[in-house]
Design a protein around this motif. Sequence first.
Motif, short mmCIF file in Angstrom:
data_model
loop_
_atom_site.label_atom_id
_atom_site.label_comp_id
_atom_site.label_asym_id
_atom_site.label_seq_id
_atom_site.Cartn_x
_atom_site.Cartn_y
_atom_site.Cartn_z
N ARG A 46 0.84 -1.20 0.00
CA ARG A 46 0.00 0.00 0.00
C ARG A 46 0.88 1.25 0.00
NH1 ARG A 46 -3.50 2.10 5.13
NH2 ARG A 46 -4.42 3.95 4.20
N THR A 47 0.41 2.26 -0.71
CA THR A 47 1.03 3.58 -0.66
C THR A 47 0.04 4.54 -0.02
OG1 THR A 47 2.24 3.14 -2.70
CG2 THR A 47 2.09 5.42 -2.03
N ILE A 48 0.49 5.37 0.89
CA ILE A 48 -0.36 6.36 1.54
C ILE A 48 0.24 7.74 1.25
CG2 ILE A 48 -1.31 7.17 3.74
CD1 ILE A 48 -0.71 4.36 4.89
N PRO A 49 -0.49 8.70 0.70
CA PRO A 49 -1.87 8.54 0.27
C PRO A 49 -1.96 7.97 -1.14
CG PRO A 49 -1.14 10.80 -0.04
CD PRO A 49 0.04 10.05 0.52
N GLN A 50 -3.12 7.39 -1.44
CA GLN A 50 -3.38 7.00 -2.83
C GLN A 50 -4.80 7.44 -3.16
OE1 GLN A 50 -2.50 2.87 -2.62
NE2 GLN A 50 -4.45 2.26 -1.78
N PRO A 51 -5.04 7.85 -4.41
CA PRO A 51 -6.37 8.35 -4.78
C PRO A 51 -7.43 7.32 -4.42
CG PRO A 51 -4.82 8.57 -6.61
CD PRO A 51 -4.13 7.79 -5.54
N PRO A 52 -8.62 7.76 -3.98
CA PRO A 52 -9.07 9.16 -3.83
C PRO A 52 -8.78 9.74 -2.44
CG PRO A 52 -10.90 7.68 -3.43
CD PRO A 52 -9.70 6.80 -3.69
N GLU A 53 -7.80 9.20 -1.76
CA GLU A 53 -7.49 9.64 -0.41
C GLU A 53 -7.11 11.12 -0.41
OE1 GLU A 53 -4.85 7.53 3.13
OE2 GLU A 53 -4.82 6.78 1.09
N PHE A 54 -7.78 11.89 0.43
CA PHE A 54 -7.47 13.32 0.49
C PHE A 54 -6.51 13.54 1.65
CE2 PHE A 54 -8.29 17.75 1.71
CZ PHE A 54 -7.99 18.35 0.51
N LEU A 55 -5.23 13.35 1.37
CA LEU A 55 -4.20 13.53 2.40
C LEU A 55 -2.92 13.90 1.68
CD1 LEU A 55 -3.18 13.14 5.36
CD2 LEU A 55 -2.61 10.81 4.71
N SER A 56 -2.33 15.02 2.08
CA SER A 56 -1.09 15.43 1.46
C SER A 56 -0.04 15.54 2.55
CB SER A 56 -1.30 16.78 0.76
OG SER A 56 -0.06 17.42 0.60
N LEU A 57 1.08 14.84 2.38
CA LEU A 57 2.16 14.88 3.35
C LEU A 57 3.29 15.76 2.81
CD1 LEU A 57 2.31 11.06 4.16
CD2 LEU A 57 1.23 12.84 5.54
N GLN A 58 3.98 16.45 3.73
CA GLN A 58 5.16 17.23 3.36
C GLN A 58 6.27 16.90 4.35
OE1 GLN A 58 3.73 21.43 2.81
NE2 GLN A 58 5.57 21.55 1.56
N THR A 59 7.19 16.09 3.89
CA THR A 59 8.28 15.57 4.72
C THR A 59 7.76 14.80 5.93
OG1 THR A 59 9.59 17.50 4.07
CG2 THR A 59 10.55 16.07 5.73
N PRO A 60 7.20 13.62 5.69
CA PRO A 60 6.88 12.74 6.83
C PRO A 60 8.19 12.32 7.50
CG PRO A 60 6.59 11.55 4.76
CD PRO A 60 6.88 12.98 4.40
N HIS A 61 8.39 12.74 8.74
CA HIS A 61 9.72 12.69 9.35
C HIS A 61 9.81 11.67 10.49
CE1 HIS A 61 13.34 14.37 11.43
NE2 HIS A 61 13.71 14.63 10.18
N GLY A 62 8.67 11.27 11.04
CA GLY A 62 8.66 10.28 12.12
C GLY A 62 7.36 9.50 12.07
#
Length: 322
Positions: free
Chosen positions: A184-200
Amino acid sequence: PPAAPVDTSHLDSPPKPKLVEDWPKVKHSFGQVTAVTIDLQGNPVIFHRGSRTWTMESFNDSNHYQHIAEGPIPENTIATLAAADGAVLEERGAGIFYMPHGLTIDRNGNMWLTDVALHQVFKFMPGRDYPAITLGHRFEPGASKSHLCKPTAVAIASTGEIFVADGYCNSRLLKFNAAGRLIRTIPQPPEFLSLQTPHGLTLLEHLDMVCVADRENMRVVCPRAGLQTSYGEGTQAATIQEPDLGRVFDVAAYGDLVYAVNGPTSPMIPVRGFTIDPRSETIIDHWGKFENPHSITFCPNGSAMYVTEIGPNRVWKFTLTV
């Protein structure tokens, strides 16, 4: 029957971290301490960069590491410390890593490490010097299913699934089965989630959440982990975002709560620790005072919590008081 009301009594007085003043009792000279985890004996284990530092010159615009010719870090990069007094019990990991970042030890004693220069994640079984699993391609940043780009952290479920925060460039979470196959990849469409540098990363398995230090979005987000069932994967993630949170560097679960550390953000935002209730999506406590914290972890039995910094390069020990 109607659902029982959520018991919120634990929110009134969450366990508060209290600094252990005279720990470590011995003086250390580590490099940038990027990660801390707990081994099966209850001792903290750290990952540090030895004589190497991450500078503006370390990577080019396409995220390729620029100092391969210097070779791996010659010093030991992994140190086991005694929980009692902080003395170094064991050191290893010389001549392997180029830019250490994440470290976690799973319940079977396997050591999972990330190296942002190699763009790889490694699983080392206890006592082994050769990785049992390697994710990503050596020195090759990329966004494909088999590539990583500066991966930051790993969390391992009791069921064996591997969660990787990938990381500085791809800003995604990857979930693998225990054998290292991507599921699985998170996020994947239609998931409304945007990450910016997931660090932990940290797992709250009983809530089926994987909580992420979403650093440049200045928040903690907790999507469904999908451990018992894939039902609910991709539904709205719990989101904790308040003005004083700043850039969140790491998160660690304790019971139903998540403890987080932020890092330098702006003069208005103190660098400190936060206690978060992901179910009510609120910050319920503040604690500590730091300069550049980078990692946080708990003893599973709750006897201690550790925070590491990358300048000053050090390890802090806390106890929990209720």
